[in-house]
Design a protein around this motif. Structure first.
Motif, PDB file in Angstrom:
ATOM      1  N   PHE A  45     -91.475 -10.317  92.819  1.00 52.32           N
ATOM      2  CA  PHE A  45     -90.409  -9.830  93.865  1.00 52.32           C
ATOM      3  C   PHE A  45     -89.655  -9.067  93.268  1.00 52.32           C
ATOM      4  O   PHE A  45     -88.474  -8.927  93.773  1.00 52.32           O
ATOM      5  N   LEU A  46     -89.906  -7.997  92.527  1.00 50.81           N
ATOM      6  CA  LEU A  46     -89.223  -7.057  91.910  1.00 50.81           C
ATOM      7  C   LEU A  46     -89.487  -5.692  92.767  1.00 50.81           C
ATOM      8  O   LEU A  46     -90.710  -5.551  92.972  1.00 50.81           O
ATOM      9  N   ILE A  47     -88.324  -5.171  93.045  1.00 47.89           N
ATOM     10  CA  ILE A  47     -88.329  -3.967  94.156  1.00 47.89           C
ATOM     11  C   ILE A  47     -89.043  -2.539  93.160  1.00 47.89           C
ATOM     12  O   ILE A  47     -88.482  -2.408  92.064  1.00 47.89           O
ATOM     13  N   GLN A  48     -90.123  -2.184  93.606  1.00 45.14           N
ATOM     14  CA  GLN A  48     -90.663  -1.079  92.980  1.00 45.14           C
ATOM     15  C   GLN A  48     -90.270   0.200  93.362  1.00 45.14           C
ATOM     16  O   GLN A  48     -90.338   1.393  92.861  1.00 45.14           O
ATOM     17  N   SER A  49     -90.046   0.438  94.868  1.00 45.05           N
ATOM     18  CA  SER A  49     -89.492   1.529  95.469  1.00 45.05           C
ATOM     19  C   SER A  49     -88.859   0.977  96.829  1.00 45.05           C
ATOM     20  O   SER A  49     -89.150  -0.105  97.392  1.00 45.05           O
ATOM     21  N   ALA A  50     -88.206   2.105  97.284  1.00 42.11           N
ATOM     22  CA  ALA A  50     -87.625   1.896  98.778  1.00 42.11           C
ATOM     23  C   ALA A  50     -87.186   3.189  99.379  1.00 42.11           C
ATOM     24  O   ALA A  50     -86.916   4.113  98.767  1.00 42.11           O
ATOM     25  N   ASN A  51     -86.925   3.033 100.713  1.00 45.57           N
ATOM     26  CA  ASN A  51     -86.514   4.354 101.216  1.00 45.57           C
ATOM     27  C   ASN A  51     -85.034   4.383 101.137  1.00 45.57           C
ATOM     28  O   ASN A  51     -84.170   3.460 100.724  1.00 45.57           O
ATOM     29  N   SER A  53     -83.006   4.493 103.949  1.00 46.51           N
ATOM     30  CA  SER A  53     -82.641   3.354 104.894  1.00 46.51           C
ATOM     31  C   SER A  53     -82.360   2.098 104.353  1.00 46.51           C
ATOM     32  O   SER A  53     -81.347   1.329 104.677  1.00 46.51           O
ATOM     33  N   PHE A  54     -83.106   1.662 103.360  1.00 48.38           N
ATOM     34  CA  PHE A  54     -82.981   0.392 102.960  1.00 48.38           C
ATOM     35  C   PHE A  54     -81.831   0.221 101.915  1.00 48.38           C
ATOM     36  O   PHE A  54     -80.964  -0.518 101.685  1.00 48.38           O
ATOM     37  N   ALA A  55     -81.743   1.450 101.137  1.00 47.65           N
ATOM     38  CA  ALA A  55     -80.492   1.652 100.232  1.00 47.65           C
ATOM     39  C   ALA A  55     -79.280   1.704 100.778  1.00 47.65           C
ATOM     40  O   ALA A  55     -78.257   0.979 100.416  1.00 47.65           O
ATOM     41  N   ARG A  59     -76.327  -0.929 100.565  1.00 49.57           N
ATOM     42  CA  ARG A  59     -75.161  -0.318  99.996  1.00 49.57           C
ATOM     43  C   ARG A  59     -75.360  -0.188  98.482  1.00 49.57           C
ATOM     44  O   ARG A  59     -74.476  -0.376  97.409  1.00 49.57           O
ATOM     45  N   ARG A  60     -76.682   0.256  98.040  1.00 51.28           N
ATOM     46  CA  ARG A  60     -76.952   0.614  96.599  1.00 51.28           C
ATOM     47  C   ARG A  60     -77.360   2.102  96.637  1.00 51.28           C
ATOM     48  O   ARG A  60     -78.284   2.364  97.467  1.00 51.28           O
ATOM     49  N   PRO A  61     -77.251   2.878  95.473  1.00 52.00           N
ATOM     50  CA  PRO A  61     -78.186   3.905  95.371  1.00 52.00           C
ATOM     51  C   PRO A  61     -79.549   3.934  95.155  1.00 52.00           C
ATOM     52  O   PRO A  61     -79.704   2.851  94.592  1.00 52.00           O
ATOM     53  N   ILE A  62     -80.417   4.711  95.862  1.00 55.60           N
ATOM     54  CA  ILE A  62     -81.694   4.315  95.831  1.00 55.60           C
ATOM     55  C   ILE A  62     -82.155   4.327  94.326  1.00 55.60           C
ATOM     56  O   ILE A  62     -83.315   3.472  93.733  1.00 55.60           O
ATOM     57  N   LYS A  63     -81.443   5.195  93.092  1.00 53.35           N
ATOM     58  CA  LYS A  63     -81.969   5.103  91.934  1.00 53.35           C
ATOM     59  C   LYS A  63     -81.862   3.834  91.435  1.00 53.35           C
ATOM     60  O   LYS A  63     -82.417   3.420  90.288  1.00 53.35           O
ATOM     61  N   VAL A  73     -81.001  -8.692  96.412  1.00 53.78           N
ATOM     62  CA  VAL A  73     -80.135  -7.473  97.063  1.00 53.78           C
ATOM     63  C   VAL A  73     -80.346  -7.703  98.390  1.00 53.78           C
ATOM     64  O   VAL A  73     -79.498  -7.192  99.281  1.00 53.78           O
ATOM     65  N   ILE A  74     -81.442  -8.572  99.130  1.00 53.17           N
ATOM     66  CA  ILE A  74     -81.507  -8.499 100.595  1.00 53.17           C
ATOM     67  C   ILE A  74     -80.197  -9.468 101.220  1.00 53.17           C
ATOM     68  O   ILE A  74     -79.912  -9.192 102.400  1.00 53.17           O
ATOM     69  N   SER A  75     -79.584 -10.083 100.268  1.00 53.97           N
ATOM     70  CA  SER A  75     -78.468 -11.132 101.003  1.00 53.97           C
ATOM     71  C   SER A  75     -77.299  -9.934 101.274  1.00 53.97           C
ATOM     72  O   SER A  75     -76.337 -10.185 102.158  1.00 53.97           O
TER      73      SER A  75
END
Length: 547
Positions: A45-51, A53-55, A59-63, A73-75
């Motif tokens: 359940f580790l994030i491998q990529s995101a767009n 809109s999700f970032a 409220r986190r930089p996509i990098k 992070v979903i909380s």
């Protein structure tokens, strides 16, 4: 020995890498342009990529998102707080099930912010499989459907509100499709049309028993659905299964059109007018009864009228016969009195006063008989007018000469006023003279000694007026409306002393109206009276001149 890549293969690899880079860049642009939040997680359940809109939502930089735990992070998603999603919640099992089964899952989730704002999300979790068909990653798509849900709630609220309005209206409302099938109906319609099971939606209105039996109404509905022709029907009788009574409906039906103007069906509205119809029937029954009573009463009145006319005819005949029969003996009595007076005068004797009294009473009776005869002729319309040209001032002078002696006996000044210009009318001179004699004689009678009576004629261009004014005792207001009625006397005892019969003013009124005019009065008690005779000129009624 060194090996070198042939130039052609090197160029191909470079172009392929550029193509892959462009495709990756295009793919990332498309993903980042989506408003839905998208992230990819692995088995841990580790994030491998995101767009983007999700970032933005967490409220986190996509990098800095890659490698982070999805649950950590979903909380932070949209500021919803930790309670929105955690590793121990049932949705964690959903993610595990997708890894295990490899099947895509859709579900909705409701979340509350710390400030108790409510949000709705639609989630899609679908697997990413390798060549062996094994799920090694999950793509999680989160769509904010809060606005859609709020609109659905508002639409539902408006729908319920509209239903309350429709069900509160005391009329039946039915929506039909183009075939006549009922697609919507309010409670009143269900009560009116429903079979015992209560269901009417889906049934064809034109096939209900009441409309099937009513051919004109069925044809009106068919014309409405086919040609869009509205109609109204006030006479549909139907049997209400709920009340067990025969009812009556007033129906109004109109076509329904879509936004493109094409006919989609019809709207039929009906009002229960049973009470109105019953009241109308009762009123018609009452009217028939009244008509019968009126006819019966009219027959009774006709009979009474015939009897009354017979009585009036007998009265008129009696007056005419009595007048005729009385004239002869009165003429004989007057002749004998005149002979007796002449004989006494020849013998140079004094004529007894009683003879003068008898002569006066005979003259009075003669005048009464003349008046009664004229009234009888007026009633049977035998009294006619003989038109001739009349100079009204000359007529007034003649009246003054006739009544001068009567006025002098009471020392009353009787004056005819000369008009500024001649006033000429066409009329029956003898009858107008009688009219004026009656009015002027009354003025002299009811004016105290040394009073004044003035008479004059004038014209305003539209009509002529004859006026008689005195400064006598006047007439009370309560008596003025009745003074032209036959035999009416204001002061009965005084009238008898003055020798009045109560017929003079009645005859005067008839003469004025027979000429197309009228008589008006102005009087004040103790100040005198003014009678005015209004006469049209009537010159066109003069007989033609003989050559």
């Amino acid at each position: 020995m060194s090996t070198k890549t042939p130039p052609a293969i090197s160029d191909q690899n470079q172009r392929l890498e550029e193509l892959i880079a462009r495709s990756k860049n295009h793919y990332e642009q498309v993903i980042d342009a989506m408003t839905d939040s998208i992230c990819v997680v692995d088995h841990q359940f580790l994030i491998q990529s995101a767009n983007k809109s999700f970032a933005r939502a967490i409220r986190r930089p996509i990098k800095k998102i890659k490698g982070l735990s999805f649950f950590s992070v979903i909380s932070r998603y949209a500021g919803l707080g930790r309670d929105w999603l955690c590793p121990d919640c049932p949705q964690t099992c959903v993610l595990k099930d997708v890894f295990r089964t490899g099947r895509t899952v859709f579900f909705e989730q409701t979340a509350h912010t710390p400030k108790d704002a409510k949000y709705y999300f639609q989630k899609t979790v679908f697997p990413v499989k390798n060549r062996r068909g094994e799920t090694y990653q999950l793509v999680i798509v989160i769509r904010d459907i809060t606005l859609l849900k709020e609109r659905e709630v508002e639409i539902k609220r408006l729908h319920e509100f509209n239903n309350r309005i429709l069900n509160s209206a005391p009329i039946s409302i039915v929506v039909l499709d183009k075939s006549g099938r009922i697609v919507s109906a309010n409670e009143w319609a269900s009560d009116m049309i429903a079979d015992p099971d209560g269901a009417i939606v889906g049934k064809n209105l034109l096939k209900t028993s009441e409309i099937v039996k009513n051919v004109p109404l069925r044809e009106a509905y068919a014309d409405l659905l086919k040609n869009g022709k509205s109609f109204q029907n006030n006479s549909l009788s139907y049997f209400s299964r709920r009340s067990g009574q025969r009812k009556s409906l007033n129906i109004i039906a109109v076509p329904l059109s879509g936004t493109d103007g094409r006919r989609e069906g019809a709207l039929s509205m009906a009002i229960d007018n049973t009470e109105e119809v019953a009241a109308k029937e009762a009123l018609e029954k009452l009217n028939r009864r009244l008509e019968e009573m009126v006819l019966q009463r009219t027959a009774e009145l006709d009979q009474a009228n015939r009897q009354l006319n017979q009585a009036l005819d007998l009265k008129l005949k009696f007056i005419a016969d009595a007048s005729h029969e009385l004239r002869t003996p009165l003429t004989i009595i007057k002749g004998n009195i005149d002979l007796a007076i002449q004989e006494i005068n020849n013998q140079a004797g004094a004529v007894p006063e009683i003879y003068q009294v008898i002569t006066g009473e005979i003259d009075r009776l003669g005048n009464i008989i003349t008046d009664l005869t004229m009234l009888s002729n007026m009633d049977v319309r035998n009294e006619t007018l003989h038109y001739e040209k009349i100079n009204l001032f000359h007529l007034l002078q003649r009246i003054v000469r006739s009544l001068r002696v009567l006025a002098d006996q009471k020392h009353i000044i009787l004056t005819p006023l000369r008009p500024a210009r001649q006033v000429v009318v066409a009329g029956d001179e003898a009858k107008l003279e009688k009219l004026l004699l009656n009015i002027v004689r009354n003025a002299i009678k009811y004016t105290p000694p040394r009073g004044r009576v003035r008479i004059w004629a004038e014209s305003d261009g539209a009509q002529a007026r004859l006026s008689v004014q005195d400064n006598g005792i006047g007439i009370p207001d309560k008596d003025q409306p009745y003074i032209f009625e036959r035999f009416y006397r204001v002061d009965k005892s005084r009238s008898r002393e003055e020798g009045g019969t109560g017929l003079g003013l009645s005859i005067a009124k008839w003469i004025a109206e027979a000429h197309g005019g009228q008589i008006t009065i102005q009087s004040a008690l103790g100040k005198g009276s003014k009678f005015t005779v209004h006469l049209p000129f009537n010159l066109e009624k003069l007989p033609p001149k003989e050559n």
